[in-house]
Structure formats: structure tokens, C-alpha cells
Design a protein around this motif. Structure first.
Motif, PDB file in Angstrom:
ATOM      1  N   GLY A 192     -20.031 104.749 100.244  1.00 36.46           N
ATOM      2  CA  GLY A 192     -21.288 104.830 101.002  1.00 36.46           C
ATOM      3  C   GLY A 192     -21.041 104.607 102.485  1.00 36.46           C
ATOM      4  O   GLY A 192     -21.515 103.632 103.068  1.00 36.46           O
ATOM      5  N   THR A 193     -20.329 105.542 103.115  1.00 38.44           N
ATOM      6  CA  THR A 193     -19.970 105.411 104.541  1.00 38.44           C
ATOM      7  C   THR A 193     -21.210 105.336 105.431  1.00 38.44           C
ATOM      8  O   THR A 193     -21.228 104.579 106.409  1.00 38.44           O
ATOM      9  CB  THR A 193     -19.135 106.637 105.004  1.00 38.44           C
ATOM     10  N   GLY A 194     -22.231 106.151 105.117  1.00 41.01           N
ATOM     11  CA  GLY A 194     -23.444 106.201 105.943  1.00 41.01           C
ATOM     12  C   GLY A 194     -23.111 106.500 107.389  1.00 41.01           C
ATOM     13  O   GLY A 194     -22.569 107.554 107.715  1.00 41.01           O
ATOM     14  N   SER A 195     -23.381 105.539 108.267  1.00 45.55           N
ATOM     15  CA  SER A 195     -23.129 105.717 109.701  1.00 45.55           C
ATOM     16  C   SER A 195     -21.666 105.490 110.077  1.00 45.55           C
ATOM     17  O   SER A 195     -21.228 105.889 111.153  1.00 45.55           O
ATOM     18  CB  SER A 195     -23.969 104.698 110.476  1.00 45.55           C
ATOM     19  N   GLN A 232     -20.283  99.876 108.883  1.00 42.79           N
ATOM     20  CA  GLN A 232     -19.673  98.851 108.019  1.00 42.79           C
ATOM     21  C   GLN A 232     -18.151  99.056 107.955  1.00 42.79           C
ATOM     22  O   GLN A 232     -17.387  98.083 107.986  1.00 42.79           O
ATOM     23  CB  GLN A 232     -20.293  98.932 106.613  1.00 42.79           C
ATOM     24  N   THR A 249     -22.075 100.279  99.116  1.00 43.18           N
ATOM     25  CA  THR A 249     -23.290 100.075  99.907  1.00 43.18           C
ATOM     26  C   THR A 249     -24.447 100.961  99.449  1.00 43.18           C
ATOM     27  O   THR A 249     -25.372 101.223 100.206  1.00 43.18           O
ATOM     28  CB  THR A 249     -23.017 100.268 101.416  1.00 43.18           C
ATOM     29  N   GLN A 277     -31.271 108.341 104.660  1.00 44.15           N
ATOM     30  CA  GLN A 277     -30.367 107.190 104.469  1.00 44.15           C
ATOM     31  C   GLN A 277     -30.557 106.218 105.622  1.00 44.15           C
ATOM     32  O   GLN A 277     -31.189 106.537 106.633  1.00 44.15           O
ATOM     33  CB  GLN A 277     -28.920 107.668 104.385  1.00 44.15           C
ATOM     34  N   THR A 278     -29.979 105.024 105.459  1.00 43.08           N
ATOM     35  CA  THR A 278     -30.143 103.978 106.478  1.00 43.08           C
ATOM     36  C   THR A 278     -28.798 103.324 106.809  1.00 43.08           C
ATOM     37  O   THR A 278     -27.879 103.334 105.992  1.00 43.08           O
ATOM     38  CB  THR A 278     -31.071 102.848 105.966  1.00 43.08           C
ATOM     39  N   GLU A 293     -18.298 109.136 101.492  1.00 48.06           N
ATOM     40  CA  GLU A 293     -19.732 109.414 101.690  1.00 48.06           C
ATOM     41  C   GLU A 293     -20.084 110.723 100.981  1.00 48.06           C
ATOM     42  O   GLU A 293     -19.426 111.733 101.181  1.00 48.06           O
ATOM     43  CB  GLU A 293     -20.050 109.507 103.188  1.00 48.06           C
ATOM     44  N   ILE A 294     -21.180 110.678 100.211  1.00 48.23           N
ATOM     45  CA  ILE A 294     -21.533 111.853  99.412  1.00 48.23           C
ATOM     46  C   ILE A 294     -22.244 112.938 100.230  1.00 48.23           C
ATOM     47  O   ILE A 294     -22.183 114.118  99.892  1.00 48.23           O
ATOM     48  CB  ILE A 294     -22.371 111.415  98.179  1.00 48.23           C
ATOM     49  N   THR A 333     -26.087 107.872  94.264  1.00 44.72           N
ATOM     50  CA  THR A 333     -26.424 109.164  93.673  1.00 44.72           C
ATOM     51  C   THR A 333     -25.170 109.770  93.024  1.00 44.72           C
ATOM     52  O   THR A 333     -24.145 109.104  92.920  1.00 44.72           O
ATOM     53  CB  THR A 333     -26.992 110.109  94.763  1.00 44.72           C
ATOM     54  N   ASP A 380     -18.220 112.206  96.033  1.00 49.08           N
ATOM     55  CA  ASP A 380     -18.892 111.203  95.203  1.00 49.08           C
ATOM     56  C   ASP A 380     -17.926 110.034  95.000  1.00 49.08           C
ATOM     57  O   ASP A 380     -16.824 110.217  94.472  1.00 49.08           O
ATOM     58  CB  ASP A 380     -19.264 111.862  93.867  1.00 49.08           C
ATOM     59  N   GLY A 381     -18.362 108.847  95.395  1.00 47.70           N
ATOM     60  CA  GLY A 381     -17.483 107.677  95.299  1.00 47.70           C
ATOM     61  C   GLY A 381     -17.406 107.068  93.907  1.00 47.70           C
ATOM     62  O   GLY A 381     -16.696 106.080  93.712  1.00 47.70           O
ATOM     63  N   GLU A 402     -14.559 101.523 100.726  1.00 45.45           N
ATOM     64  CA  GLU A 402     -16.018 101.429 100.849  1.00 45.45           C
ATOM     65  C   GLU A 402     -16.618 102.676 100.202  1.00 45.45           C
ATOM     66  O   GLU A 402     -16.166 103.793 100.470  1.00 45.45           O
ATOM     67  CB  GLU A 402     -16.449 101.375 102.323  1.00 45.45           C
TER      68      GLU A 402
HETATM   69  N1  SAM Z   1     -22.443 101.418 104.921  1.00 47.41           N
HETATM   70  C1  SAM Z   1     -23.363 102.247 105.613  1.00 47.41           C
HETATM   71  C2  SAM Z   1     -23.372 102.001 107.093  1.00 47.41           C
HETATM   72  O1  SAM Z   1     -22.649 101.138 107.569  1.00 47.41           O
HETATM   73  O2  SAM Z   1     -24.118 102.715 107.778  1.00 47.41           O
HETATM   74  C3  SAM Z   1     -24.758 102.217 105.052  1.00 47.41           C
HETATM   75  C4  SAM Z   1     -24.821 102.891 103.778  1.00 47.41           C
HETATM   76  S1  SAM Z   1     -26.340 103.498 103.243  1.00 47.41           S
HETATM   77  C5  SAM Z   1     -27.210 102.049 102.859  1.00 47.41           C
HETATM   78  C6  SAM Z   1     -25.776 104.096 101.642  1.00 47.41           C
HETATM   79  C7  SAM Z   1     -24.921 105.337 101.740  1.00 47.41           C
HETATM   80  O3  SAM Z   1     -24.354 105.582 100.458  1.00 47.41           O
HETATM   81  C8  SAM Z   1     -25.714 106.592 102.096  1.00 47.41           C
HETATM   82  O4  SAM Z   1     -25.171 107.200 103.212  1.00 47.41           O
HETATM   83  C9  SAM Z   1     -25.581 107.461 100.858  1.00 47.41           C
HETATM   84  O5  SAM Z   1     -25.563 108.833 101.133  1.00 47.41           O
HETATM   85  C10 SAM Z   1     -24.273 106.972 100.277  1.00 47.41           C
HETATM   86  N2  SAM Z   1     -24.074 107.251  98.848  1.00 47.41           N
HETATM   87  C11 SAM Z   1     -24.987 107.215  97.849  1.00 47.41           C
HETATM   88  N3  SAM Z   1     -24.416 107.522  96.681  1.00 47.41           N
HETATM   89  C12 SAM Z   1     -23.098 107.771  96.940  1.00 47.41           C
HETATM   90  C13 SAM Z   1     -21.987 108.133  96.138  1.00 47.41           C
HETATM   91  N4  SAM Z   1     -22.106 108.356  94.817  1.00 47.41           N
HETATM   92  N5  SAM Z   1     -20.786 108.275  96.738  1.00 47.41           N
HETATM   93  C14 SAM Z   1     -20.653 108.086  98.079  1.00 47.41           C
HETATM   94  N6  SAM Z   1     -21.669 107.770  98.891  1.00 47.41           N
HETATM   95  C15 SAM Z   1     -22.882 107.582  98.326  1.00 47.41           C
END
Ligand code: SAM
Length: 249
Positions: A122-125, A128, A187, A95-96, A143-144, A244, A170-171, A120
């Protein structure tokens, strides 16, 4: 006399050695002025000037939040040196963390207000979520990937972002107990916008999401809800990791 000459030569050699060492270490320019590596806050200032203002991010509150949030502290130590470059950066688990401009653009598009409650996906890091938290009342973020959810939660709480609640899962189904939301910011890219998320948008709410196929160009899309009616606007082309979970089934 011999002793004085010897002492002078010793002092001269020491001065020469020190200045050589300093010039090798990059502490002085040729005109003698000191050189220092820009620290994180200076790098953020440069990021705001060159990457954001120059590309049309004009909301002063958004720019101020981007100046303030220590992006590097949301990243794994081994990639922190890349925190302020004009690009997304890997954060593990394939992820990024999004490019600073994209974070600012999505934040500006949803026009945050101090009393807003935000979801939000897609918490990722966690970066955001922190930027949003500088601008609104409450942020709920999902965040998944368990390891990322855990790391983001830790970074947010260590940095004092108490207005952010992180949930692992799962969001796709949103966060019904906390809905409705004034803002929903997604995101990760689904091929179609999950209906439960549209349903959890408050009256006069704004939802921003990259929509399109995995591994391809997607369209950053804004949905607004007025008197229950959804209006859809295409903003620009982007490339995000796929959403996903249920979105792919
Ligand atoms: N907003 C993040 C940040 O500030 O770092 C960047 C997000 S990254 C581009 C996308 C994120 O969405 C990944 O961490 C990924 O695992 C998550 N993701 C993908 N599908 C998801 C879902 N169904 N539910 C929750 N998170 C999901």
C-alpha cells in the motif's frame, strides 16, 4: 514652503498606504513585530510536538524521521496546504495519505533497525516508505493503483530516496524474490492477514496490519515471528481503506 508641505504630505500618504497594505497582508502584529506563516519544517516540528509526542510516540529515531521527511511533497499540489493537519488527506483515486500519528505509530510498533529490510503493502503517496527509508537499509513497496505507484515512485526518486523500490501490483502475494523481510507493514485493511505475507516474514520479524471489515473499524495488529512461531497482539482500533485485489476474493 508650499512645495515642502506638498512633499511632506506625499511622503506621509505613501507611508500610510504602505502600512495599511502591510497590515492587510498580515505582515505585522499590533505591537509591530513581523508575522510570518510557519514554513513546512516548522509545521513538522509542531506536528511532532502536538500530534506525536503528546500521544506517546517516544522513539527518538521515529520522531526525527517524522521531522525530516517533507510530507507535503508526497501530496498532490492542491492538497499540500493540509499536509501537517492531524488527519488523513485524500491523494486521488479514492485513497488517502495516512494521518501523521498513524504513520508514526505503525513505524514505532515495528521497531525499525538500521540493517532491516522492509516490505510495505500500500505505497499510496510514498510517504510512509520514505519515513521507513530514513530508518532502515532497504524498503520494497507495492501499490495496486498504477497512477499512485507511478506518482509515488517519481516523488521518492526526486527526493533522493534511492533505498526504496516501488512495484505496481497486488501486494497480497508479497514480493517473494526479495523475501524474507524483517518488517512487513500493511497500510490497507484485509479481513484476514494474507498467508503469503506471514510466510515472507523473517525470523524475529514484525508485521503490522489493520485487520477487519471494509468501511468499518479495524484492529491494528502486530505479528511477531520467533522460532517460526507467530504471536499476535492487538494494538488499537483504526480505520483504513480496504485491501483490494486478491484479499477481497
Ligand atoms: N502508506 C500510504 C502513504 O504513505 O501514503 C497510505 C496508504 S493508503 C491508506 C492505502 C493504499 O493501499 C492505497 O493507495 C491503496 O491503493 C493500496 N492498496 C489497497 N489494496 C492493495 C493491494 N492489494 N496491494 C497493494 N496496494 C493496495
Amino acid at each position: 514652503m508650499e512645495g515642502t508641505t506638498l512633499r511632506l504630505m506625499l511622503v506621509f500618504s505613501l507611508v500610510l498606504l504602505c502600512s495599511l497594505l502591510l497590515s492587510f497582508c498580515g505582515y505585522r502584529t499590533q505591537d509591530g513585530s513581523p508575522v510570518t506563516e510557519p514554513g513546512p519544517s516548522q509545521q513538522r516540528e509542531e506536528m511532532v510536538e502536538s500530534q506525536l509526542k503528546g500521544r506517546g510516540i517516544a522513539n527518538e529515531l521515529v520522531l526525527e524521521a517524522m521531522r525530516k521527511v517533507p510530507r507535503h511533497l508526497f501530496m498532490p499540489p492542491e492538497v499540500r496546504q493540509y499536509a501537517y493537519i492531524d488527519s488523513p488527506v485524500p491523494i486521488g483515486a479514492e485513497q488517502t495519505i495516512s494521518q501523521p500519528y498513524i504513520v508514526a505509530l505503525m513505524t514505532q510498533i515495528v521497531d525499525p533497525k538500521p540493517q532491516d529490510r522492509v516490505l510495505e503493502v500500500g505505497t499510496g503517496s510514498g510517504y510512509q516508505a520514505a519515513v521507513l527509508s530514513e530508518l532502515v537499509r532497504e524498503v520494497f513497496t507495492i501499490e495496486i493503483i498504477p497512477a499512485l505507484a507511478q506518482r509515488a515512485g517519481k516523488a521518492l526518486s526526486e527526493l533522493g530516496y534511492d533505498g526504496v523500490e516501488v512495484r505496481q501490483g497486488d501486494g497480497y502475494q508479497g514480493w517473494p524474490e526479495k523475501s524474507p523481510f524483517d518488517i512487513i507493514l500493511i497500510t490497507a485493511a484485509p479481513e484476514e492477514i494474507p498467508q503469503p505475507l506471514i510466510d515472507q516474514l523473517a525470523e524475529r520479524g514484525r508485521l503490522v496490519v489493520p485487520v477487519g471489515p471494509a468501511g468499518d473499524i479495524q484492529t491494528l495488529t502486530l505479528l511477531t515471528k520467533v522460532k517460526g512461531q507467530i504471536t499476535r497482539t492487538s494494538i488499537t482500533s483504526v480505520r483504513f481503506v480496504p485491501m483490494t485485489g486478491e484479499a477481497q476474493r
